[in-house]
Design a protein around this motif. Structure first.
Motif, short mmCIF file in Angstrom:
data_model
loop_
_atom_site.label_atom_id
_atom_site.label_comp_id
_atom_site.label_asym_id
_atom_site.label_seq_id
_atom_site.Cartn_x
_atom_site.Cartn_y
_atom_site.Cartn_z
N LEU A 137 122.55 145.61 69.88
CA LEU A 137 122.71 144.36 69.13
C LEU A 137 121.36 143.75 68.78
O LEU A 137 121.18 143.22 67.69
N SER A 160 120.17 143.27 64.99
CA SER A 160 119.84 141.92 64.53
C SER A 160 118.44 141.88 63.93
O SER A 160 118.20 141.22 62.91
N THR A 219 118.47 143.88 60.40
CA THR A 219 119.21 143.21 59.33
C THR A 219 118.75 141.78 59.12
O THR A 219 119.25 141.10 58.21
N TRP A 225 119.44 139.26 60.81
CA TRP A 225 120.57 138.36 61.03
C TRP A 225 120.57 137.94 62.49
O TRP A 225 120.69 138.78 63.38
N GLN A 226 120.42 136.66 62.74
CA GLN A 226 120.31 136.16 64.09
C GLN A 226 121.71 135.93 64.69
O GLN A 226 122.45 135.05 64.24
N LEU A 227 122.05 136.74 65.69
CA LEU A 227 123.30 136.52 66.40
C LEU A 227 123.17 135.28 67.29
O LEU A 227 122.09 135.02 67.85
#
Length: 495
Positions: free
Chosen positions: A116, A120, A123, A125-127
């Motif tokens: 993950l 993250s 991409t 994209w901050q989880l």
């Protein structure tokens, strides 16, 4: 008796593999593992999806759930299965029998976290951190629970004789008989002996019909023929001086060609897996057996754990202890506690504390009852002992009479888990092997408690105690404590 199949007699040809294996026969084997794995993978996918949904709902709630997290839900399910596969959670040799299956879940959680984090980062994209912090523990707990339940399901099926692996046992007759008894007594191992190839018998093999109820199909050099005849899935080699080196390697080659598993018993009695490891070398792999955990540090940690848990249990159970003491005092005149000399670690004498469950003159009446003992030859036990009071019967049934031994644990005379504390008279009858029980502190519970208690023979009790002395660990102690609760609530072997 099935007609004997001829095999090469020359020692250089023993176990020599033949060419042209049949893939069709190999594909028929290991059906149990496919059934087990299919169920397990389906459940793991469902667990990954449900954990992802639960983590998102906890983090965002019903109204604030963001659309990207809806897409990530099925992805987490598939990634969870992939992480488990990378952590060897689906290795057939571990399924249903090895603790490695549980350890692989922990490795998969770490791998999932790393996956993950990398995804993250790539991409951009901050989880949500709260989502990840909730998801990881959920996956860990659910993964462990899944394997526990699947093992229980597999164990129940195997106790009915289903999902077993047909096994040919090879070795000397005495070692093969011991291995056969172990397989028959532990069906959850999944090994169903169908034939035995043994040497060292009193008569020739064709004059011996069976060993432990399993048909004898020849000598060790007939192992491949027997495996082919019975379409075996496993060949188990008991300790045998002739089955080593080149002979064992040729056997492994021949079994590999047929898709048959090979397991070898090293002949080490009651040595647990964590104490054994392979020490590789250029020409020969060596089996390293670690010494038991009797170092000062290990014993200190065990003592700290024992006394901490004992103190907490005394505080938690104090209302019950006071109530029992009051009942004993009201219903039968005499002292509340029964004190008796027992032998502790290194032969030290101490007084054990119990709630009194017998009449005051119980010791005086013992000799008159000794001939009616239901014990195991060394220990006196009687199922319907007339010396036991009415309150005492209830206390014994649920082992409540043992609770004052928590004081012995606090004083350092006993441990929560360990061998049964023996009487001095019993120690006088000990053989040299039995004296090893005194290498560790006696326990309130132990393997003897969770394996039958008073229903065990003396030999079985001794074997379990010696196994504990040689293989104890803090995690093992916690596992025995959990099993003790089940044994006590079911009242098995308690009288």
């Amino acid at each position: 008796m099935v007609e004997r199949l001829e095999v090469p007699v020359n020692s250089t040809e023993i176990f020599a593999p033949s060419l042209g294996g049949t893939p069709e026969r190999i594909s028929l084997r290991n059906g149990w593992s496919r059934a087990y794995l299919t169920r397990l993978i389906i459940v793991d996918v469902a667990v990954g999806v449900l954990c992802s949904v639960a983590a998102a709902m906890i983090r965002f709630g019903d109204s604030d759930l963001q659309e990207p997290y809806l897409w990530i839900v099925p992805v987490v399910g598939l990634c969870w299965v992939a992480a488990l596969a990378m952590a060897n959670a689906y290795e057939r040799r571990y399924l249903g029998i090895s603790t490695e299956e549980y350890r692989s879940v922990g490795r998969a959680v770490v791998g999932m976290l790393a996956l993950l984090a990398v995804a993250s980062f790539l991409t951009n994209w901050q989880l949500a951190r709260a989502y990840v912090l909730v998801l990881m523990p959920l996956l860990l707990v659910s993964g462990l629970a899944t394997r526990r339940q699947m093992r229980l399901w597999l164990g129940r099926r195997r106790e009915k004789g289903e999902l077993m692996q047909r096994t040919v046992v090879v070795g000397r007759a005495d070692a093969a008989a011991s291995l056969l008894r172990s397989m028959q007594n532990e069906p959850t191992q999944g090994l169903l002996p169908v034939a035995v190839c043994a040497s060292g018998m009193d008569a020739s093999w064709d004059a011996t019909s069976s060993i432990e109820g399993v048909p004898v199909m020849g000598t060790p050099r007939d192992a491949i023929s027997a495996a082919d005849l019975y379409d075996a899935e496993v060949v188990a080699v008991a300790s045998h001086p002739d089955l080593a080196g080149k002979a064992l390697r040729r056997l492994a080659w021949a079994l590999e060609e047929r898709g048959v598993e090979l397991i070898v018993s090293p002949g080490l009695l009651d040595v647990a897996g964590p104490r054994m490891s392979i020490r590789p070398s250029n020409n020969l792999s060596l089996l390293h057996v670690e010494r038991p955990a009797h170092a000062t540090r290990s014993m200190f940690l065990k003592s700290v754990m024992d006394r901490t848990l004992a103190f907490l249990l005394v505080l938690f159970l104090s209302p019950l202890l006071l109530t029992v003491a009051l009942l004993i005092k009201i219903t039968d005149p005499g002292p509340v506690f029964f004190m008796q000399k027992r032998v502790g670690v290194r032969g030290e004498i101490f007084f054990i504390y119990k709630f009194r469950t017998m009449c005051v003159d119980a010791e005086k009446r013992l000799e008159a009852l000794r001939a009616q003992s239901d014990g195991n030859g060394v220990l006196f036990k009687m199922k319907d002992d007339p010396r036991v009071t009415r309150v005492g019967k209830v206390l014994r049934r649920f082992s409540i009479d043992e609770l004052p031994q928590l004081l012995n644990v606090l004083f350092g005379d006993m441990s929560l888990v360990g061998p049964r504390p023996p009487l001095p008279a019993e120690v006088e009858q000990y053989e040299p092997d039995a004296l090893r029980r005194l290498h560790v502190r006696p326990g309130m519970t132990g393997l003897w408690q969770v394996s039958g208690r008073s229903d065990l023979s003396w030999e079985e009790s001794l074997r379990l105690d010696l196994r504990y002395v040689d293989n104890w660990s803090p995690i093992g102690d916690l596992h025995i404590l959990i099993r003790t609760f089940r044994a006590v609530t079911h009242s098995s072997g308690a009288y």
